[in-house]
Design a protein around this motif. Structure first.
Motif, PDB file in Angstrom:
ATOM      1  N   MET A 166      -0.598  20.646  -0.072  1.00 45.89           N
ATOM      2  CA  MET A 166       0.443  19.923   0.662  1.00 45.89           C
ATOM      3  C   MET A 166       1.757  19.989  -0.120  1.00 45.89           C
ATOM      4  O   MET A 166       1.787  19.716  -1.317  1.00 45.89           O
ATOM      5  CB  MET A 166       0.044  18.455   0.873  1.00 45.89           C
ATOM      6  N   GLU A 167       2.840  20.356   0.559  1.00 44.53           N
ATOM      7  CA  GLU A 167       4.137  20.405  -0.094  1.00 44.53           C
ATOM      8  C   GLU A 167       4.615  19.003  -0.433  1.00 44.53           C
ATOM      9  O   GLU A 167       4.263  18.027   0.240  1.00 44.53           O
ATOM     10  CB  GLU A 167       5.144  21.120   0.806  1.00 44.53           C
ATOM     11  N   LEU A 168       5.458  18.901  -1.450  1.00 43.25           N
ATOM     12  CA  LEU A 168       5.863  17.587  -1.946  1.00 43.25           C
ATOM     13  C   LEU A 168       6.647  16.789  -0.910  1.00 43.25           C
ATOM     14  O   LEU A 168       6.502  15.562  -0.818  1.00 43.25           O
ATOM     15  CB  LEU A 168       6.687  17.749  -3.229  1.00 43.25           C
ATOM     16  N   HIS A 169       7.489  17.448  -0.115  1.00 43.73           N
ATOM     17  CA  HIS A 169       8.254  16.674   0.878  1.00 43.73           C
ATOM     18  C   HIS A 169       7.333  16.127   1.971  1.00 43.73           C
ATOM     19  O   HIS A 169       7.570  15.039   2.499  1.00 43.73           O
ATOM     20  CB  HIS A 169       9.408  17.494   1.465  1.00 43.73           C
ATOM     21  N   THR A 170       6.261  16.864   2.277  1.00 38.88           N
ATOM     22  CA  THR A 170       5.282  16.337   3.230  1.00 38.88           C
ATOM     23  C   THR A 170       4.496  15.180   2.613  1.00 38.88           C
ATOM     24  O   THR A 170       4.236  14.166   3.272  1.00 38.88           O
ATOM     25  CB  THR A 170       4.307  17.450   3.660  1.00 38.88           C
ATOM     26  N   LEU A 171       4.147  15.329   1.348  1.00 36.76           N
ATOM     27  CA  LEU A 171       3.437  14.260   0.645  1.00 36.76           C
ATOM     28  C   LEU A 171       4.259  12.974   0.647  1.00 36.76           C
ATOM     29  O   LEU A 171       3.728  11.882   0.902  1.00 36.76           O
ATOM     30  CB  LEU A 171       3.135  14.691  -0.793  1.00 36.76           C
ATOM     31  N   TRP A 172       5.566  13.089   0.414  1.00 37.43           N
ATOM     32  CA  TRP A 172       6.398  11.894   0.357  1.00 37.43           C
ATOM     33  C   TRP A 172       6.648  11.300   1.740  1.00 37.43           C
ATOM     34  O   TRP A 172       6.835  10.086   1.866  1.00 37.43           O
ATOM     35  CB  TRP A 172       7.705  12.187  -0.381  1.00 37.43           C
ATOM     36  N   PHE A 173       6.630  12.118   2.757  1.00 31.54           N
ATOM     37  CA  PHE A 173       6.668  11.567   4.111  1.00 31.54           C
ATOM     38  C   PHE A 173       5.433  10.701   4.354  1.00 31.54           C
ATOM     39  O   PHE A 173       5.528   9.593   4.896  1.00 31.54           O
ATOM     40  CB  PHE A 173       6.725  12.697   5.135  1.00 31.54           C
ATOM     41  N   VAL A 174       4.267  11.202   3.921  1.00 30.81           N
ATOM     42  CA  VAL A 174       3.023  10.450   4.077  1.00 30.81           C
ATOM     43  C   VAL A 174       3.075   9.162   3.256  1.00 30.81           C
ATOM     44  O   VAL A 174       2.690   8.086   3.732  1.00 30.81           O
ATOM     45  CB  VAL A 174       1.811  11.305   3.663  1.00 30.81           C
ATOM     46  N   LEU A 175       3.562   9.256   2.022  1.00 32.64           N
ATOM     47  CA  LEU A 175       3.629   8.072   1.162  1.00 32.64           C
ATOM     48  C   LEU A 175       4.578   7.017   1.739  1.00 32.64           C
ATOM     49  O   LEU A 175       4.285   5.817   1.689  1.00 32.64           O
ATOM     50  CB  LEU A 175       4.072   8.471  -0.246  1.00 32.64           C
ATOM     51  N   ILE A 176       5.702   7.448   2.270  1.00 34.66           N
ATOM     52  CA  ILE A 176       6.637   6.499   2.882  1.00 34.66           C
ATOM     53  C   ILE A 176       6.005   5.864   4.110  1.00 34.66           C
ATOM     54  O   ILE A 176       6.162   4.660   4.354  1.00 34.66           O
ATOM     55  CB  ILE A 176       7.963   7.203   3.222  1.00 34.66           C
ATOM     56  N   ALA A 177       5.266   6.644   4.885  1.00 33.87           N
ATOM     57  CA  ALA A 177       4.544   6.078   6.032  1.00 33.87           C
ATOM     58  C   ALA A 177       3.548   5.024   5.567  1.00 33.87           C
ATOM     59  O   ALA A 177       3.438   3.950   6.171  1.00 33.87           O
ATOM     60  CB  ALA A 177       3.829   7.194   6.799  1.00 33.87           C
ATOM     61  N   VAL A 178       2.837   5.295   4.474  1.00 38.41           N
ATOM     62  CA  VAL A 178       1.871   4.335   3.938  1.00 38.41           C
ATOM     63  C   VAL A 178       2.575   3.059   3.487  1.00 38.41           C
ATOM     64  O   VAL A 178       2.086   1.942   3.708  1.00 38.41           O
ATOM     65  CB  VAL A 178       1.079   4.961   2.772  1.00 38.41           C
ATOM     66  N   LEU A 179       3.737   3.198   2.867  1.00 43.44           N
ATOM     67  CA  LEU A 179       4.491   2.021   2.423  1.00 43.44           C
ATOM     68  C   LEU A 179       4.929   1.157   3.605  1.00 43.44           C
ATOM     69  O   LEU A 179       4.837  -0.077   3.554  1.00 43.44           O
ATOM     70  CB  LEU A 179       5.707   2.458   1.607  1.00 43.44           C
ATOM     71  N   TRP A 180       5.388   1.789   4.671  1.00 40.77           N
ATOM     72  CA  TRP A 180       5.787   1.020   5.860  1.00 40.77           C
ATOM     73  C   TRP A 180       4.575   0.380   6.527  1.00 40.77           C
ATOM     74  O   TRP A 180       4.647  -0.749   7.005  1.00 40.77           O
ATOM     75  CB  TRP A 180       6.528   1.920   6.851  1.00 40.77           C
ATOM     76  N   ILE A 181       3.458   1.088   6.540  1.00 34.94           N
ATOM     77  CA  ILE A 181       2.232   0.501   7.099  1.00 34.94           C
ATOM     78  C   ILE A 181       1.828  -0.728   6.288  1.00 34.94           C
ATOM     79  O   ILE A 181       1.493  -1.784   6.853  1.00 34.94           O
ATOM     80  CB  ILE A 181       1.103   1.548   7.120  1.00 34.94           C
ATOM     81  N   GLY A 182       1.857  -0.602   4.955  1.00 32.84           N
ATOM     82  CA  GLY A 182       1.522  -1.741   4.112  1.00 32.84           C
ATOM     83  C   GLY A 182       2.477  -2.900   4.319  1.00 32.84           C
ATOM     84  O   GLY A 182       2.059  -4.067   4.365  1.00 32.84           O
ATOM     85  N   TYR A 183       3.753  -2.601   4.462  1.00 34.61           N
ATOM     86  CA  TYR A 183       4.745  -3.657   4.672  1.00 34.61           C
ATOM     87  C   TYR A 183       4.499  -4.390   5.985  1.00 34.61           C
ATOM     88  O   TYR A 183       4.489  -5.628   6.018  1.00 34.61           O
ATOM     89  CB  TYR A 183       6.150  -3.061   4.663  1.00 34.61           C
ATOM     90  N   PHE A 184       4.281  -3.658   7.063  1.00 30.01           N
ATOM     91  CA  PHE A 184       4.077  -4.310   8.352  1.00 30.01           C
ATOM     92  C   PHE A 184       2.749  -5.059   8.403  1.00 30.01           C
ATOM     93  O   PHE A 184       2.642  -6.092   9.066  1.00 30.01           O
ATOM     94  CB  PHE A 184       4.156  -3.288   9.486  1.00 30.01           C
ATOM     95  N   PHE A 185       1.737  -4.561   7.724  1.00 26.22           N
ATOM     96  CA  PHE A 185       0.458  -5.276   7.659  1.00 26.22           C
ATOM     97  C   PHE A 185       0.636  -6.625   6.961  1.00 26.22           C
ATOM     98  O   PHE A 185       0.166  -7.657   7.449  1.00 26.22           O
ATOM     99  CB  PHE A 185      -0.578  -4.430   6.913  1.00 26.22           C
ATOM    100  N   LEU A 186       1.313  -6.626   5.818  1.00 27.31           N
ATOM    101  CA  LEU A 186       1.452  -7.841   5.019  1.00 27.31           C
ATOM    102  C   LEU A 186       2.566  -8.751   5.535  1.00 27.31           C
ATOM    103  O   LEU A 186       2.367  -9.950   5.733  1.00 27.31           O
ATOM    104  CB  LEU A 186       1.703  -7.473   3.558  1.00 27.31           C
ATOM    105  N   GLU A 187       3.730  -8.172   5.747  1.00 29.05           N
ATOM    106  CA  GLU A 187       4.841  -8.996   6.228  1.00 29.05           C
ATOM    107  C   GLU A 187       4.652  -9.386   7.689  1.00 29.05           C
ATOM    108  O   GLU A 187       5.278 -10.333   8.166  1.00 29.05           O
ATOM    109  CB  GLU A 187       6.161  -8.233   6.048  1.00 29.05           C
ATOM    110  N   GLY A 188       3.754  -8.673   8.392  1.00 28.20           N
ATOM    111  CA  GLY A 188       3.486  -9.013   9.781  1.00 28.20           C
ATOM    112  C   GLY A 188       2.941 -10.419   9.922  1.00 28.20           C
ATOM    113  O   GLY A 188       3.469 -11.235  10.693  1.00 28.20           O
ATOM    114  N   PHE A 189       1.885 -10.759   9.172  1.00 25.14           N
ATOM    115  CA  PHE A 189       1.359 -12.129   9.275  1.00 25.14           C
ATOM    116  C   PHE A 189       2.310 -13.120   8.625  1.00 25.14           C
ATOM    117  O   PHE A 189       2.362 -14.298   8.995  1.00 25.14           O
ATOM    118  CB  PHE A 189      -0.052 -12.232   8.688  1.00 25.14           C
ATOM    119  N   ASP A 190       3.099 -12.633   7.662  1.00 26.33           N
ATOM    120  CA  ASP A 190       4.114 -13.456   7.004  1.00 26.33           C
ATOM    121  C   ASP A 190       5.161 -13.913   8.031  1.00 26.33           C
ATOM    122  O   ASP A 190       5.486 -15.102   8.139  1.00 26.33           O
ATOM    123  CB  ASP A 190       4.749 -12.581   5.915  1.00 26.33           C
TER     124      ASP A 190
END
Length: 334
Positions: A1-25
């Motif tokens: 996997m190319e690094l720019h694709t990897l970082w797209f995935v990582l940023i997606a994971v960060l937003w998923i984590g944020y909405f999961f946690l801040e969602g109930f918040d």
């Protein structure tokens, strides 16, 4: 996997984590007006997220920082084009944090009532605006050949994005209600479960309409799998909530958020910000990314830092895992 694709995935994971946690918040903040009947119950609801709300926002800061470093063109176009809604979210988050800290500093009813109103509105507005923002990112906006946003504020208030805002608002409220049922005891626990059932039914209708619209417009086979997973998890969450299985209901409402946000990123890739004026002017993971050397340094830093963040945040949730009720509040009016 190319690094720019990897970082797209990582940023997606960060937003998923944020909405999961801040969602109930956010949901708890909204429920301080919809669920709590008196000052004591508002204190109970706020105390359910008191030890964790600021840690949840670390995910937002990390997602924003990662976007700035890994995809500077995306960051620049996004924050200049979406300046007004993102500024409104930022102001709400600042006031919200102050409200949590200042609400208990004085015992007067008017003082606490004003800060309670601030908590409610600064939870509701971001919960809605995040859906509007991501709806526009997925749908596409007016980006010219210089990768600059040339639309206006009115262009962001289109039917698809507004529906996305209603979905995040109701989904976060449902997520917060099942979290309240999971974390409280007594009468408020039963009322939280009943409210979650009503809000969940509205959420199911809105979310299904939004995700089907997304699938019909930009989806493929992979995004369809995420859509089915989100829909199945939401239905299962409603069933678990009705049966009084709060742990399962919260887990499944979280899976709904994870699958739904994942679907949005799946339909977005390889774009990071599509142009509605000309597809060739869209920002992609290739033309919006930093240099390979920058991405390589970021990757090594994230390998070191990410486990530490996950460990201390997981430890926080473990320490404050028990249920609370009005009987656990101190006698002081503060």
């Amino acid at each position: 996997m190319e690094l720019h694709t990897l970082w797209f995935v990582l940023i997606a994971v960060l937003w998923i984590g944020y909405f999961f946690l801040e969602g109930f918040d956010f949901g708890i903040g909204i429920l301080t007006r919809l669920l709590a009947r008196d000052r004591a119950e508002k204190r109970v609801l706020i105390n359910t997220i008191g030890p964790v709300w600021d840690g949840n926002e670390v995910w937002l800061l990390t997602a924003g920082g990662a976007t700035f470093a890994a995809f500077p063109e995306w960051y620049a176009t996004l924050f200049s084009g979406f300046y007004v809604p993102l500024l409104a979210i930022l102001i709400c988050l600042i006031i919200r944090g102050v409200a949590f800290e200042y609400r208990s500093k004085r015992p007067e009813e008017r003082w606490q009532r004003n800060w309670d109103a601030a908590i409610f509105w600064t939870s509701l507005v971001p919960a809605f605006l995040w859906g509007v923002a991501f709806g526009n990112i997925v749908r596409g906006v007016k980006i010219d050949s210089d990768f600059e946003y040339v639309g206006g504020l009115g262009d962001l208030l289109n039917p698809y994005a507004l529906l996305g805002g209603l979905v995040t608002l109701t989904l976060f409220t449902f997520h917060g209600a099942v979290f309240a049922a999971l974390k409280t005891v007594g009468d408020i626990r039963g009322r939280a479960r009943r409210l979650a059932q009503r809000v969940g039914l509205v959420t199911a209708v809105l979310a299904l309409a939004f995700l089907l619209w997304t699938q019909a417009d930009k989806g493929d086979g992979t995004s369809l799998v995420a859509l089915v997973a989100a829909a199945a998890a939401l239905v299962a969450a409603l069933v678990a909530n009705r049966a009084g299985r709060e742990g399962w209901a919260f887990t499944l409402s979280g899976v709904t958020i994870v699958a739904a946000v994942a679907m949005l990123f799946l339909t977005l890739f390889p774009n990071v910000m599509p142009s509605t004026l000309n597809a060739d002017w869209s920002l992609t993971v290739t033309n919006a990314s930093s240099s390979p050397y920058t991405l390589k340094i970021m990757t090594w830093l994230s390998v070191i830092a990410l486990p530490v963040v996950l460990l201390y945040q997981g430890w926080t949730y473990w320490v404050f895992r028990k249920r609370i009720g009005t009987q656990h509040l101190a006698d002081s009016a503060h």
